[in-house]
Enzyme design. Structure first.
Site, PDB file in Angstrom:
ATOM      1  N   SER A  39       0.837  -1.208   0.000  1.00 41.06           N
ATOM      2  CA  SER A  39       0.000   0.000   0.000  1.00 41.06           C
ATOM      3  C   SER A  39       0.863   1.244   0.000  1.00 41.06           C
ATOM      4  O   SER A  39       1.951   1.251   0.578  1.00 41.06           O
ATOM      5  CB  SER A  39      -0.897  -0.015   1.254  1.00 41.06           C
ATOM      6  N   LYS A  92       2.114  -3.489   7.024  1.00 42.23           N
ATOM      7  CA  LYS A  92       2.451  -3.577   5.594  1.00 42.23           C
ATOM      8  C   LYS A  92       3.967  -3.470   5.418  1.00 42.23           C
ATOM      9  O   LYS A  92       4.574  -4.244   4.661  1.00 42.23           O
ATOM     10  CB  LYS A  92       1.751  -2.474   4.798  1.00 42.23           C
ATOM     11  N   TYR A 150      -1.541  -0.497  11.094  1.00 41.87           N
ATOM     12  CA  TYR A 150      -1.842  -1.058   9.763  1.00 41.87           C
ATOM     13  C   TYR A 150      -0.660  -0.807   8.825  1.00 41.87           C
ATOM     14  O   TYR A 150      -0.150  -1.719   8.177  1.00 41.87           O
ATOM     15  CB  TYR A 150      -3.123  -0.452   9.193  1.00 41.87           C
TER      16      TYR A 150
HETATM   17  C1  WQD Z   1      -9.233   9.861   1.003  1.00 43.16           C
HETATM   18  C2  WQD Z   1      -9.458  11.375   1.162  1.00 43.16           C
HETATM   19  C3  WQD Z   1      -9.723  12.068   3.438  1.00 43.16           C
HETATM   20  C4  WQD Z   1     -13.543  10.001   4.057  1.00 43.16           C
HETATM   21  C5  WQD Z   1      -6.707   4.894   3.268  1.00 43.16           C
HETATM   22  C6  WQD Z   1      -5.646   4.067   3.904  1.00 43.16           C
HETATM   23  C7  WQD Z   1      -4.833   3.387   2.826  1.00 43.16           C
HETATM   24  C8  WQD Z   1      -5.760   2.589   1.951  1.00 43.16           C
HETATM   25  C9  WQD Z   1      -6.825   3.477   1.343  1.00 43.16           C
HETATM   26  C10 WQD Z   1      -5.872   0.318   2.654  1.00 43.16           C
HETATM   27  C11 WQD Z   1      -8.679  11.961   2.329  1.00 43.16           C
HETATM   28  C12 WQD Z   1     -10.991  12.323   2.635  1.00 43.16           C
HETATM   29  C13 WQD Z   1     -12.366  10.475   3.496  1.00 43.16           C
HETATM   30  C14 WQD Z   1     -14.575  10.909   4.406  1.00 43.16           C
HETATM   31  C15 WQD Z   1     -13.223  12.728   3.611  1.00 43.16           C
HETATM   32  N1  WQD Z   1      -6.361   1.557   2.687  1.00 43.16           N
HETATM   33  N2  WQD Z   1     -12.216  11.820   3.273  1.00 43.16           N
HETATM   34  N3  WQD Z   1     -14.371  12.252   4.167  1.00 43.16           N
HETATM   35  O1  WQD Z   1      -6.891   7.902   3.854  1.00 43.16           O
HETATM   36  O2  WQD Z   1      -6.008   8.148   1.472  1.00 43.16           O
HETATM   37  O3  WQD Z   1      -6.124   5.888   2.486  1.00 43.16           O
HETATM   38  O4  WQD Z   1      -7.525   4.089   2.445  1.00 43.16           O
HETATM   39  O5  WQD Z   1      -4.923  -0.067   2.019  1.00 43.16           O
HETATM   40  O6  WQD Z   1      -3.876   2.559   3.400  1.00 43.16           O
HETATM   41  O7  WQD Z   1      -4.804   4.918   4.629  1.00 43.16           O
HETATM   42  O8  WQD Z   1      -8.229   7.062   1.857  1.00 43.16           O
HETATM   43  O9  WQD Z   1     -10.595   7.209   1.269  1.00 43.16           O
HETATM   44  O10 WQD Z   1      -9.946   7.285   3.734  1.00 43.16           O
HETATM   45  O11 WQD Z   1      -9.466   9.253   2.274  1.00 43.16           O
HETATM   46  O12 WQD Z   1     -13.070  13.946   3.402  1.00 43.16           O
HETATM   47  O13 WQD Z   1     -15.675  10.537   4.927  1.00 43.16           O
HETATM   48  O14 WQD Z   1     -10.825  11.610   1.437  1.00 43.16           O
HETATM   49  O15 WQD Z   1      -9.455  13.153   4.324  1.00 43.16           O
HETATM   50  O16 WQD Z   1      -8.266  13.269   1.962  1.00 43.16           O
HETATM   51  P1  WQD Z   1      -6.775   7.363   2.469  1.00 43.16           P
HETATM   52  P2  WQD Z   1      -9.635   7.648   2.317  1.00 43.16           P
END
Ligand code: WQD
Length: 337
Positions: free
Chosen positions: A123, A151, A147
């Site tokens: 990841s 990884k 997490y």
């Molecule tokens: C994306 C953007 C949030 C939810 C995570 C894990 C990573 C992988 C993918 C497993 C960010 C914003 C999110 C919400 C928002 N997982 N957001 N409101 O954090 O980049 O990655 O998921 O492998 O390891 O860390 O993905 O989709 O959670 O967030 O504004 O309700 O959307 O702040 O900018 P992230 P995400």
């Protein structure tokens, strides 16, 4: 025959479709701790063939040994792991046991069975908060939660196993950016078991009327519109990257590490607009405080995978949102009965 651990999960199931399309027989190994058995029937509908599956836990080394021997497994794609950042902070031992100890058990069974080809689900979280963008594979790695550490630890285990038997192992560590979207059939897709942590499934549930509004975690980041920027890659592009990695490993022993991303930065609000275009419906949202642990921006330099694997993501943001919405709308209807 390729063993797909976690093959009933989101990325695993889409990779099984890509394997079938490439004419590569596969066997799913899953304990259904974070996936549904009904995915197997839907995979059979998509591929037009029965989908073999053994129910089991990757920490069960004896069962893995039997499966590797009984099914003449020639390689493994290893998806089976827990992946919720917040949950990992609350339950670190559960994450290290399932993710790291599970990988060690799998590798021990593989080594004993003489199976030394493995594609590993890593990841972009291993890059932490990158010092510059886009992110390249030679950037420093770090983690800020159990997490992410799990990884990184799994990546290290793989590097050490490869070094312990030079030229024997064929290992690809695939660093995913943000997997989103769904198969165009609408039969499989991202199916969070409770409130989605990730942006795309949450937005899809708002559009479906399951959630009242999206909380945008901060609009004061140094980005184009102030909201977080990520590299959202269609899950089918990601799946095809695994088939390309297997093909590469057949000709190249050793340890490969590549980013699987699009190289296309997309903000939260751009994703919201994409879902509005795909569904023809508004996405109500409110600006909320930043989420602890979030980085402002992260997107991939995908050129190494393109050069070595002859692979690059081809599906654009509108395809992602259209496919994700079709899946969500279909799930919504099926759950309504
Ligand atoms: C994306 C953007 C949030 C939810 C995570 C894990 C990573 C992988 C993918 C497993 C960010 C914003 C999110 C919400 C928002 N997982 N957001 N409101 O954090 O980049 O990655 O998921 O492998 O390891 O860390 O993905 O989709 O959670 O967030 O504004 O309700 O959307 O702040 O900018 P992230 P995400």
């Amino acid at each position: 025959m390729i063993l797909v651990t976690g093959g009933a999960g989101f990325i695993g199931s889409h990779t099984c479709v890509a394997l079938a399309q490439a004419g590569q027989p596969f066997l799913i190994f899953d304990n259904f701790s974070n996936s549904r058995r009904s995915v197997l029937d839907r995979l059979a509908q998509i591929t037009g063939a029965p989908v073999p599956c053994v129910e089991g836990d990757v920490r069960d080394e004896a069962l893995l040994a039997r499966v590797l021997a009984d099914h003449a497994i020639t390689g493994v794609i290893h998806f089976a792991a827990f992946k919720a950042v917040g949950e990992s902070v609350a339950q670190p031992l559960r994450y290290y046991d399932n993710n790291v100890a599970g990988t060690v058990a799998l590798l021990r069974a593989m080594q004993a069975a003489g199976v030394r080809t493995l594609v590993f689900s890593s990841s972009a979280t291993v890059y932490g908060d990158p010092a510059s963008l886009p992110v390249r594979e030679d950037f420093p790695t770090s983690a800020t939660n159990p997490y992410g550490w799990s990884k990184l630890m799994m990546e290290q285990v793989l590097a050490d196993v490869d070094a312990s038997e030079p030229g024997q192992w064929r290992i690809a560590r695939l660093r995913y950016f943000n997997p989103v979207g769904a198969h165009a059939s609408g039969l499989i897709g991202e199916d969070p078991q409770d409130v989605p942590n990730n942006l795309a499934p949450y937005v899809a549930q708002v559009v479906a009327g399951w959630r009242e509004a999206l909380s945008v975690y901060g609009n004061d980041y140094p980005t184009s519109d102030g909201t977080g920027v990520r590299d959202y890659i269609h899950v089918c592009d990601l799946a095809e990257g695994h088939v390309a990695a297997l093909r590469y490993l057949r000709a190249h022993p050793g340890l490969l590490t590549v980013n699987l991303g699009t190289g296309r930065p997309v903000s939260v609000l751009e994703m919201v607009r994409g879902f509005e275009r795909a569904s023809g419906r508004p996405v109500p949202y409110r600006i909320a405080p930043r989420r602890p642990g979030d980085v402002a921006a992260c997107w991939a330099d995908p050129s190494l995978a393109e050069r070595l694997l002859g692979w690059r993501a081809s599906r654009d943001l509108d395809s992602i949102c259209t496919d994700a919405w079709r899946w969500q709308d279909g799930v919504a209807r099926s759950l309504r009965g």
